[in-house]
Design a protein around this motif. Sequence first.
Motif, PDB file in Angstrom:
ATOM      1  N   LEU A  29       0.510  -0.949  -0.057  1.00  0.00           N
ATOM      2  CA  LEU A  29      -0.107   0.192   0.141  1.00  0.00           C
ATOM      3  C   LEU A  29       1.025   1.253  -0.093  1.00  0.00           C
ATOM      4  O   LEU A  29       0.592   2.333  -0.933  1.00  0.00           O
ATOM      5  CB  LEU A  29      -0.904  -0.026   1.061  1.00  0.00           C
ATOM      6  CG  LEU A  29      -1.322   1.233   1.049  1.00  0.00           C
ATOM      7  CD1 LEU A  29      -3.279   1.192   0.019  1.00  0.00           C
ATOM      8  CD2 LEU A  29      -2.718   0.976   2.747  1.00  0.00           C
ATOM      9  N   LEU A  30       1.963   1.699   0.776  1.00  0.00           N
ATOM     10  CA  LEU A  30       2.551   2.625   1.179  1.00  0.00           C
ATOM     11  C   LEU A  30       3.660   2.415  -0.663  1.00  0.00           C
ATOM     12  O   LEU A  30       3.511   4.008  -0.259  1.00  0.00           O
ATOM     13  CB  LEU A  30       3.664   2.247   2.223  1.00  0.00           C
ATOM     14  CG  LEU A  30       2.989   2.020   3.105  1.00  0.00           C
ATOM     15  CD1 LEU A  30       3.620   1.931   4.899  1.00  0.00           C
ATOM     16  CD2 LEU A  30       2.022   3.951   3.888  1.00  0.00           C
ATOM     17  N   GLU A  33       4.886   6.100  -2.860  1.00  0.00           N
ATOM     18  CA  GLU A  33       6.186   6.068  -3.891  1.00  0.00           C
ATOM     19  C   GLU A  33       5.705   6.254  -5.569  1.00  0.00           C
ATOM     20  O   GLU A  33       6.535   6.366  -6.052  1.00  0.00           O
ATOM     21  CB  GLU A  33       7.172   5.227  -3.838  1.00  0.00           C
ATOM     22  CG  GLU A  33       7.507   4.556  -2.204  1.00  0.00           C
ATOM     23  CD  GLU A  33       8.653   6.050  -1.307  1.00  0.00           C
ATOM     24  OE1 GLU A  33       8.995   6.611  -2.195  1.00  0.00           O
ATOM     25  OE2 GLU A  33       7.961   6.364  -0.572  1.00  0.00           O
ATOM     26  N   GLN A  34       4.652   6.259  -5.604  1.00  0.00           N
ATOM     27  CA  GLN A  34       3.433   6.058  -6.681  1.00  0.00           C
ATOM     28  C   GLN A  34       4.444   4.618  -8.234  1.00  0.00           C
ATOM     29  O   GLN A  34       3.984   4.973  -8.920  1.00  0.00           O
ATOM     30  CB  GLN A  34       4.017   7.022  -7.369  1.00  0.00           C
ATOM     31  CG  GLN A  34       3.595   8.703  -6.714  1.00  0.00           C
ATOM     32  CD  GLN A  34       1.808   8.664  -6.216  1.00  0.00           C
ATOM     33  OE1 GLN A  34       1.866   8.324  -6.808  1.00  0.00           O
ATOM     34  NE2 GLN A  34       1.216   8.454  -5.340  1.00  0.00           N
ATOM     35  N   LEU A  35       4.281   3.964  -6.972  1.00  0.00           N
ATOM     36  CA  LEU A  35       4.724   2.648  -7.999  1.00  0.00           C
ATOM     37  C   LEU A  35       3.116   1.663  -8.447  1.00  0.00           C
ATOM     38  O   LEU A  35       2.615   2.169  -7.602  1.00  0.00           O
ATOM     39  CB  LEU A  35       5.989   1.150  -7.372  1.00  0.00           C
ATOM     40  CG  LEU A  35       6.843   1.992  -6.606  1.00  0.00           C
ATOM     41  CD1 LEU A  35       8.475   1.373  -5.971  1.00  0.00           C
ATOM     42  CD2 LEU A  35       7.387   2.363  -7.897  1.00  0.00           C
ATOM     43  N   THR A  36       3.576   0.934 -10.207  1.00  0.00           N
ATOM     44  CA  THR A  36       2.352   0.475 -10.155  1.00  0.00           C
ATOM     45  C   THR A  36       2.983  -0.683  -9.083  1.00  0.00           C
ATOM     46  O   THR A  36       3.388  -1.477  -8.239  1.00  0.00           O
ATOM     47  CB  THR A  36       2.364  -0.117 -11.247  1.00  0.00           C
ATOM     48  OG1 THR A  36       3.247  -0.547 -11.898  1.00  0.00           O
ATOM     49  CG2 THR A  36       2.952   1.394 -12.092  1.00  0.00           C
ATOM     50  N   PRO A  37       1.069  -1.304  -8.896  1.00  0.00           N
ATOM     51  CA  PRO A  37       1.125  -2.522  -8.097  1.00  0.00           C
ATOM     52  C   PRO A  37       2.209  -3.732  -8.765  1.00  0.00           C
ATOM     53  O   PRO A  37       2.480  -4.131  -7.902  1.00  0.00           O
ATOM     54  CB  PRO A  37      -0.479  -3.180  -8.691  1.00  0.00           C
ATOM     55  CG  PRO A  37      -0.733  -1.849  -9.196  1.00  0.00           C
ATOM     56  CD  PRO A  37       0.258  -0.797  -9.899  1.00  0.00           C
ATOM     57  N   THR A  38       2.894  -3.673 -10.185  1.00  0.00           N
ATOM     58  CA  THR A  38       3.439  -5.109 -10.793  1.00  0.00           C
ATOM     59  C   THR A  38       4.944  -4.008 -10.504  1.00  0.00           C
ATOM     60  O   THR A  38       5.888  -5.015  -9.660  1.00  0.00           O
ATOM     61  CB  THR A  38       3.533  -5.056 -11.925  1.00  0.00           C
ATOM     62  OG1 THR A  38       1.718  -4.855 -12.531  1.00  0.00           O
ATOM     63  CG2 THR A  38       4.413  -4.958 -12.447  1.00  0.00           C
ATOM     64  N   GLU A  39       5.053  -2.796 -10.383  1.00  0.00           N
ATOM     65  CA  GLU A  39       6.884  -2.661  -9.467  1.00  0.00           C
ATOM     66  C   GLU A  39       6.900  -2.607  -7.763  1.00  0.00           C
ATOM     67  O   GLU A  39       7.771  -2.970  -6.889  1.00  0.00           O
ATOM     68  CB  GLU A  39       6.854  -1.536 -10.039  1.00  0.00           C
ATOM     69  CG  GLU A  39       6.647  -0.427 -11.358  1.00  0.00           C
ATOM     70  CD  GLU A  39       6.795   0.394 -11.393  1.00  0.00           C
ATOM     71  OE1 GLU A  39       7.142   1.363 -12.270  1.00  0.00           O
ATOM     72  OE2 GLU A  39       6.140   1.928 -10.715  1.00  0.00           O
ATOM     73  N   ALA A  40       5.765  -2.734  -7.332  1.00  0.00           N
ATOM     74  CA  ALA A  40       5.574  -2.715  -5.830  1.00  0.00           C
ATOM     75  C   ALA A  40       5.776  -4.271  -5.728  1.00  0.00           C
ATOM     76  O   ALA A  40       6.399  -4.964  -4.500  1.00  0.00           O
ATOM     77  CB  ALA A  40       4.065  -2.221  -5.347  1.00  0.00           C
ATOM     78  N   ALA A  41       5.140  -5.642  -6.714  1.00  0.00           N
ATOM     79  CA  ALA A  41       5.475  -7.005  -6.717  1.00  0.00           C
ATOM     80  C   ALA A  41       6.896  -6.841  -6.873  1.00  0.00           C
ATOM     81  O   ALA A  41       6.946  -7.907  -5.509  1.00  0.00           O
ATOM     82  CB  ALA A  41       4.557  -7.074  -7.629  1.00  0.00           C
ATOM     83  N   ALA A  42       7.676  -6.483  -7.406  1.00  0.00           N
ATOM     84  CA  ALA A  42       9.172  -6.806  -7.735  1.00  0.00           C
ATOM     85  C   ALA A  42       9.449  -5.946  -6.411  1.00  0.00           C
ATOM     86  O   ALA A  42      10.860  -7.031  -6.123  1.00  0.00           O
ATOM     87  CB  ALA A  42       9.511  -6.452  -9.261  1.00  0.00           C
ATOM     88  N   VAL A  43       9.611  -5.138  -5.787  1.00  0.00           N
ATOM     89  CA  VAL A  43      10.041  -4.674  -4.474  1.00  0.00           C
ATOM     90  C   VAL A  43       9.672  -5.859  -3.674  1.00  0.00           C
ATOM     91  O   VAL A  43      10.463  -6.339  -2.749  1.00  0.00           O
ATOM     92  CB  VAL A  43       9.543  -3.368  -4.598  1.00  0.00           C
ATOM     93  CG1 VAL A  43       9.766  -2.900  -2.968  1.00  0.00           C
ATOM     94  CG2 VAL A  43      10.235  -1.878  -5.492  1.00  0.00           C
ATOM     95  N   VAL A  44       8.523  -6.316  -3.598  1.00  0.00           N
ATOM     96  CA  VAL A  44       8.574  -7.214  -2.147  1.00  0.00           C
ATOM     97  C   VAL A  44       8.781  -8.562  -2.726  1.00  0.00           C
ATOM     98  O   VAL A  44       9.086  -9.141  -2.289  1.00  0.00           O
ATOM     99  CB  VAL A  44       6.395  -7.273  -1.925  1.00  0.00           C
ATOM    100  CG1 VAL A  44       6.244  -7.716  -0.960  1.00  0.00           C
ATOM    101  CG2 VAL A  44       6.496  -5.976  -1.427  1.00  0.00           C
ATOM    102  N   GLY A  45       9.120  -8.818  -4.147  1.00  0.00           N
ATOM    103  CA  GLY A  45       9.807 -10.943  -4.080  1.00  0.00           C
ATOM    104  C   GLY A  45       8.360 -11.004  -4.269  1.00  0.00           C
ATOM    105  O   GLY A  45       8.318 -12.057  -3.867  1.00  0.00           O
TER     106      GLY A  45
END
Length: 184
Positions: free
Chosen positions: A136-137, A142-154
Amino acid sequence: MTTDLDDEELLARAARDPAAFEPLVVRHSAALHGYFARRAPGAADDLLAELWLQAYATRSRFDAGRGPARAWLFGVARNVLSAHWRRTAAARPGLQGTAPHDDPWEAVDNRLDAAAVAPRLRAQLARLPSDERELLLLVAWEQLTPTEAAAVVGIPAGTARSRLHRARNRMRAGTPLKLTGDLA
């Protein structure tokens, strides 16, 4: 010593002796920075610098008969702020040709409203599972897309979208306030 002089005497002296201007900067910078910070938070430092450049350049035009030096400085600050708003409006294609922007009170109200609900929002965020909170944060702040956030979280993108949806629903259910932007 020039620091013992009042503001009006300093300005009068500064017309002949540039060093007499420095105590004015020391005395009034905090209040003037606050003026800018409340009206244009992201630009306050630059606006303060611009104010001091303009005040120094026009110091010989100060007229003590029209009021105290502090009022004159705030008048210069107001002019600097108005010029900033005109530049900002001109830089936005959709706003060209519109009247200059006055004090952004709506934005001030929004910041005050946000400050009032911040403790509840923090508490609700703390209740979320850490993976949902992080997603969510990453998306909201950080204005990431859900796909980008998924990559960050793994995690897979579909899993991220599902957890993000669940986090948003939990925030809506637990926080009786209107959330805007990506939180909504």
